[in-house]
Design a protein around this motif. Structure first.
Motif, PDB file in Angstrom:
ATOM      1  N   GLY A  30       0.792  -1.216   0.000  1.00 36.29           N
ATOM      2  CA  GLY A  30       0.000   0.000   0.000  1.00 36.29           C
ATOM      3  C   GLY A  30       0.827   1.269   0.000  1.00 36.29           C
ATOM      4  N   GLY A  31       2.124   1.167   0.208  1.00 35.56           N
ATOM      5  CA  GLY A  31       2.987   2.333   0.154  1.00 35.56           C
ATOM      6  C   GLY A  31       3.338   2.712  -1.270  1.00 35.56           C
ATOM      7  N   PHE A  32       4.068   3.790  -1.397  1.00 28.99           N
ATOM      8  CA  PHE A  32       4.493   4.225  -2.722  1.00 28.99           C
ATOM      9  C   PHE A  32       5.753   5.070  -2.586  1.00 28.99           C
ATOM     10  N   SER A  33       6.450   5.227  -3.707  1.00 28.40           N
ATOM     11  CA  SER A  33       7.628   6.082  -3.770  1.00 28.40           C
ATOM     12  C   SER A  33       7.643   6.751  -5.135  1.00 28.40           C
ATOM     13  N   GLY A  34       8.166   7.973  -5.185  1.00 29.43           N
ATOM     14  CA  GLY A  34       8.120   8.724  -6.426  1.00 29.43           C
ATOM     15  C   GLY A  34       9.456   9.313  -6.823  1.00 29.43           C
ATOM     16  N   MET A  35       9.656   9.471  -8.117  1.00 27.58           N
ATOM     17  CA  MET A  35      10.854  10.069  -8.682  1.00 27.58           C
ATOM     18  C   MET A  35      10.444  11.343  -9.420  1.00 27.58           C
ATOM     19  N   ALA A  36      11.012  12.468  -9.022  1.00 25.82           N
ATOM     20  CA  ALA A  36      10.686  13.739  -9.665  1.00 25.82           C
ATOM     21  C   ALA A  36      11.346  13.829 -11.041  1.00 25.82           C
ATOM     22  N   PRO A  37      10.722  14.512 -12.000  1.00 26.06           N
ATOM     23  CA  PRO A  37      11.349  14.711 -13.301  1.00 26.06           C
ATOM     24  C   PRO A  37      12.710  15.384 -13.168  1.00 26.06           C
ATOM     25  N   ALA A  38      13.644  14.979 -14.012  1.00 26.39           N
ATOM     26  CA  ALA A  38      15.001  15.520 -13.978  1.00 26.39           C
ATOM     27  C   ALA A  38      15.554  15.524 -15.395  1.00 26.39           C
ATOM     28  N   PHE A  39      16.782  16.011 -15.530  1.00 29.99           N
ATOM     29  CA  PHE A  39      17.395  16.124 -16.850  1.00 29.99           C
ATOM     30  C   PHE A  39      18.495  15.078 -17.022  1.00 29.99           C
ATOM     31  N   ASN A  40      18.457  14.396 -18.159  1.00 29.37           N
ATOM     32  CA  ASN A  40      19.476  13.412 -18.542  1.00 29.37           C
ATOM     33  C   ASN A  40      19.607  12.295 -17.509  1.00 29.37           C
ATOM     34  N   THR A  41      18.460  11.803 -17.059  1.00 27.37           N
ATOM     35  CA  THR A  41      18.420  10.631 -16.187  1.00 27.37           C
ATOM     36  C   THR A  41      17.594   9.557 -16.868  1.00 27.37           C
ATOM     37  N   LEU A  42      17.987   8.310 -16.680  1.00 23.86           N
ATOM     38  CA  LEU A  42      17.218   7.191 -17.209  1.00 23.86           C
ATOM     39  C   LEU A  42      16.668   6.390 -16.043  1.00 23.86           C
ATOM     40  N   ASP A  43      15.342   6.434 -15.874  1.00 23.52           N
ATOM     41  CA  ASP A  43      14.677   5.549 -14.928  1.00 23.52           C
ATOM     42  C   ASP A  43      14.413   4.231 -15.645  1.00 23.52           C
ATOM     43  N   LEU A  44      14.923   3.164 -15.080  1.00 28.85           N
ATOM     44  CA  LEU A  44      14.804   1.823 -15.639  1.00 28.85           C
ATOM     45  C   LEU A  44      14.097   0.961 -14.610  1.00 28.85           C
ATOM     46  N   PHE A  45      12.997   0.296 -14.997  1.00 25.21           N
ATOM     47  CA  PHE A  45      12.276  -0.499 -14.011  1.00 25.21           C
ATOM     48  C   PHE A  45      11.660  -1.749 -14.633  1.00 25.21           C
ATOM     49  N   ARG A  46      11.548  -2.737 -13.762  1.00 26.28           N
ATOM     50  CA  ARG A  46      11.108  -4.073 -14.154  1.00 26.28           C
ATOM     51  C   ARG A  46       9.641  -4.083 -14.565  1.00 26.28           C
ATOM     52  N   VAL A  47       9.329  -4.882 -15.566  1.00 31.53           N
ATOM     53  CA  VAL A  47       7.959  -5.157 -15.980  1.00 31.53           C
ATOM     54  C   VAL A  47       7.648  -6.615 -15.634  1.00 31.53           C
ATOM     55  N   PRO A  48       6.503  -6.897 -14.964  1.00 32.87           N
ATOM     56  CA  PRO A  48       5.472  -5.942 -14.543  1.00 32.87           C
ATOM     57  C   PRO A  48       5.810  -5.277 -13.218  1.00 32.87           C
ATOM     58  N   GLN A  49       5.381  -4.043 -13.084  1.00 38.08           N
ATOM     59  CA  GLN A  49       5.520  -3.284 -11.848  1.00 38.08           C
ATOM     60  C   GLN A  49       4.512  -2.138 -11.890  1.00 38.08           C
ATOM     61  N   ARG A  50       3.709  -2.041 -10.867  1.00 39.29           N
ATOM     62  CA  ARG A  50       2.625  -1.059 -10.863  1.00 39.29           C
ATOM     63  C   ARG A  50       3.193   0.342 -10.634  1.00 39.29           C
ATOM     64  N   HIS A  51       2.803   1.284 -11.499  1.00 35.51           N
ATOM     65  CA  HIS A  51       3.325   2.645 -11.419  1.00 35.51           C
ATOM     66  C   HIS A  51       2.344   3.612 -12.071  1.00 35.51           C
TER      67      HIS A  51
END
Length: 243
Positions: free
Chosen positions: A198-219
Motif C-alpha cells: 500500500g505504500g508508494f515512492s516517487g521520482m521527480a522529473p530531472a534532466f538526462n536521467t534514465l529511470d529503468l524499471f522491471r515489468v510488470p511493476q505497478r506505477h
C-alpha cells in the motif's frame, strides 16, 4: 543511415555493478547522467523544435485517441471543458491517461533512414552499447530491442496506475529518459511506484536521467498541476524480447 546515428553516447562513470545490485533489490534504478551532456541537450532542443508535431494521447476504456495540434487549437472552450470532465470522470474509477506524444517507428530500417534525432535516439537504444548495459543491469539476456516515443506532460496531464504487462509485447523493462530541467516536485508529474503493502515512492522529473524499471511493476505519473512552469519532457519505452 544518417550522420545523426553517431550523435549519441553514454555518459562516463556509469557504475554497472552498483546499478545491477540496486535493480535486483528494488526493481528500479535511476541512471544519471545517462547520455553525454551534449547529446541530451541536442535531443531536448530537437523535441522543443517539433512543436507542431505533438499529439494529445488519451483513452476511453480500451480505445486510444490522438488529437493533432490543429484540432486541439480549434476546439471551443466548451469542448475542452467537456473533454476535461470526461477524462477526470474516467480517472476516478479506472485506467486513464492524457499526455502528448511524438511517435517513433518500430521498424529498425525506418529509424535508420529517418532525419529526426528522436528516431536516431531510438536506434541508439536498440544498439549494442545500450543493450549490453541494460541486459547486464536487468539480468535479462532475452532483451533484443527497445521501442520508444517522446512524451510531454503539461497542466492537467496524468497517467493512472498500471503495470505495462501487455500480452504479446514481451516487455522486460521500461525506461523513462528525463529531459526536464528546473522541475519542482510539487508541480506533479512524478513517476510513482505503487508497492504491494500500500505504500508508494516517487521520482521527480530531472534532466538526462534514465529511470529503468522491471515489468510488470505497478506505477503511475502523478497529475501535473496548473502551477507547473513548463512541461515534463521525456522519451519513454520498453526493452523487449523478440516475439
Amino acid at each position: 543511415m544518417t550522420d545523426r546515428q553517431g550523435a549519441f553516447g553514454l555518459a562516463e562513470g556509469i557504475d554497472r555493478a552498483d546499478l545491477r545490485a540496486a535493480y535486483q533489490r528494488h526493481g528500479h534504478v535511476r541512471i544519471g547522467p545517462f547520455l553525454t551532456d551534449a547529446a541530451a541537450r541536442a535531443l531536448a532542443r530537437h523535441l522543443a523544435a517539433r512543436a507542431d508535431e505533438w499529439r494529445i494521447i488519451l483513452n476511453s476504456d480500451e480505445k486510444v485517441f490522438e488529437i493533432d495540434r490543429a484540432t486541439a487549437l480549434s476546439m471551443a472552450a466548451s469542448q475542452r471543458a467537456a473533454l476535461d470532465n470526461a477524462v477526470h470522470e474516467a480517472a476516478r474509477h479506472g485506467f486513464q491517461f492524457r499526455y502528448s506524444a511524438i511517435r517513433v517507428p518500430d521498424e529498425a530500417d525506418a529509424r535508420m533512414r529517418s532525419p529526426h534525432l528522436l528516431d536516431a535516439f531510438a536506434a541508439f537504444m536498440s544498439g549494442p552499447v545500450v543493450l549490453d548495459l541494460i541486459r547486464y543491469i536487468t539480468g535479462r539476456d532475452a532483451i533484443a530491442f527497445a521501442d520508444g516515443q517522446a512524451t510531454r506532460y503539461t497542466s492537467g496531464d496524468f497517467l493512472t496506475a498500471h503495470d505495462d504487462d501487455v500480452a504479446g509485447k514481451h516487455r522486460h523493462a521500461a525506461y523513462v529518459l528525463g529531459l526536464t530541467e528546473g522541475w519542482r516536485p510539487e508541480w506533479g508529474g512524478l513517476l510513482t511506484f505503487h508497492h504491494p503493502n500500500g505504500g508508494f515512492s516517487g521520482m521527480a522529473p530531472a534532466f538526462n536521467t534514465l529511470d529503468l524499471f522491471r515489468v510488470p511493476q505497478r506505477h503511475s505519473v502523478s497529475y501535473v498541476t496548473p502551477s507547473a512552469d513548463g512541461a515534463r519532457m521525456s522519451v519513454t519505452g520498453w526493452f523487449r524480447a523478440q516475439g
